[in-house]
Design an enzyme around this catalytic site. Sequence first.
Site, mmCIF file in Angstrom:
data_model
loop_
_atom_site.group_PDB
_atom_site.id
_atom_site.type_symbol
_atom_site.label_atom_id
_atom_site.label_comp_id
_atom_site.label_asym_id
_atom_site.label_seq_id
_atom_site.Cartn_x
_atom_site.Cartn_y
_atom_site.Cartn_z
ATOM 1 C CG ASP A 194 0.870 -2.203 6.131
ATOM 2 O OD1 ASP A 194 -0.073 -2.293 6.945
ATOM 3 O OD2 ASP A 194 0.759 -1.631 5.027
ATOM 4 C CE LYS A 203 -7.047 -0.049 6.339
ATOM 5 N NZ LYS A 203 -7.797 0.330 5.142
ATOM 6 C CB CYS A 229 -3.691 3.369 -1.633
ATOM 7 S SG CYS A 229 -4.870 4.657 -1.326
ATOM 8 C CG HIS A 289 -1.883 1.015 1.393
ATOM 9 N ND1 HIS A 289 -1.590 2.304 1.764
ATOM 10 C CD2 HIS A 289 -3.224 0.980 1.197
ATOM 11 C CE1 HIS A 289 -2.705 3.016 1.789
ATOM 12 N NE2 HIS A 289 -3.713 2.234 1.446
ATOM 13 C CD GLN A 335 -6.633 -4.551 4.163
ATOM 14 O OE1 GLN A 335 -7.568 -5.261 4.535
ATOM 15 N NE2 GLN A 335 -6.828 -3.294 3.798
HETATM 16 N N1 PMP Z 1 -1.591 -0.716 4.568
HETATM 17 C C1 PMP Z 1 -2.532 -1.477 4.020
HETATM 18 C C2 PMP Z 1 -2.177 -2.874 3.568
HETATM 19 C C3 PMP Z 1 -3.828 -0.986 3.881
HETATM 20 O O1 PMP Z 1 -4.769 -1.734 3.336
HETATM 21 C C4 PMP Z 1 -4.119 0.320 4.338
HETATM 22 C C5 PMP Z 1 -5.515 0.915 4.209
HETATM 23 N N2 PMP Z 1 -6.147 0.698 3.002
HETATM 24 C C6 PMP Z 1 -3.099 1.078 4.909
HETATM 25 C C7 PMP Z 1 -1.844 0.522 5.017
HETATM 26 C C8 PMP Z 1 -3.321 2.471 5.418
HETATM 27 O O2 PMP Z 1 -4.178 2.457 6.502
HETATM 28 P P1 PMP Z 1 -4.772 3.829 7.075
HETATM 29 O O3 PMP Z 1 -5.389 4.530 5.906
HETATM 30 O O4 PMP Z 1 -5.782 3.386 8.082
HETATM 31 O O5 PMP Z 1 -3.656 4.604 7.654
#
Ligand code: PMP
Length: 403
Positions: A197, A223, A361, A121, A200
Amino acid sequence: MLYKKDLIENFPILKREINGKKIIYFDNAATTLTPTNVTNAIKDFYDYHNANVHRGAHLLSNEATEMYENARKTVAKFINAKTQEIIFTRGTTESINLFAYSIGKSNWLENKEVLITTIEHHSNFVPWQQLSKIFNFKVNYYNPENSLFELDKFFSNITENTKLISITGMSNVTGQVIPIKEIIKYAHEKDILVHIDGAQLVPHFGIDVIETDIDFLSFSGHKMLGPMGIGVFYGKKKFLKKLPPFQYGGEMINWVSIENTDFAELPEKFQAGTPNVGGAVGLKAAIELLNEIGMENIKKHSKKLTKYAIDKMKELDYINLYTSKDTSSVISFNIDNVHPHDVAQILSDKFGIAVRSGHLCAQPLLKQLNTKSVCRASFYFYNTEEEIDKLIEGIKYIKEWFK
Ligand code: PMP
């Protein structure tokens, strides 16, 4: 469906309809629904206990501090960490920025390399890319074919200069679950630290930081049933103690003189300014509900639904699936000759189904997949096989409509 008890009462959004159709929420990888035990906990905090934490001698401030610190204990227990190792942030993005800045500023990475991947991401990609231009370290990228991670190929990108690996535990595009235990074991043999990270991974699989021996971990409350604006950065105490603060200001100091500042102990050292107490209280309530349902049950349910959906989608030869054999909970796809935004719009308008469309993203990953955007259906424990049947019905309708 896993959590049958009062499901609708606990998730009032599910009472809503879109154009007369009962809503089907398949956008859980973006954010999960918020149960009433979470909103009630937040409301209770603001209605009866709202005060700033740590600084006050008055009753409300003490109560707020206790609620905030209890939330930290709940998070710590959830991932099997010590309470001082839990840093509250705004979410995964802020956690990774905190970490990348702090370790960049330390001498751990001086003239060395960070290994990341192109399946990340943007929030585990851009901070490393940008901060490597400010601090003195280099970023190496493992760029897997078709965006699917392969362990041996990943390992071949490790060099004698690699000092840190930062990798997702589960892709938000392909849903691939990454073998983090193997990565951590291999990395530690070579004196390399690992940051995961967990945005997910944690909501679907939970995590035990002792069992996995993770050095650093980031995840978001929203999430996993919690509110937006609260997240977690975890680090092993021995490393956090050595890392410099990310932001400066109130709350994170022991004493301040004109010439210098002595920083507070963990976790305050990394938490400058007034914290999101209501968010932490909400996250605590979210974790309590997840514990009640059981992470093992959630994991099994996610896997079952994913298999069910992939099998059904594979029957339709006009669907491009961006999945792997390790995919869980997140399914990205495209329908031949139909733009993903049209798919998402029609699924919403005609079927009441919420899916995401776009680059998710993860533009370097989508480039590998040879597409600019995809549709993504992502599940959580309140979703059902019947809802997936409706999605398939919707996809068939769209294909027919665009003929
Ligand atoms: N890493 C991953 C794998 C994600 O799916 C996401 C959110 N889509 C993020 C980081 C970023 O999370 P946040 O927008 O809650 O900071």
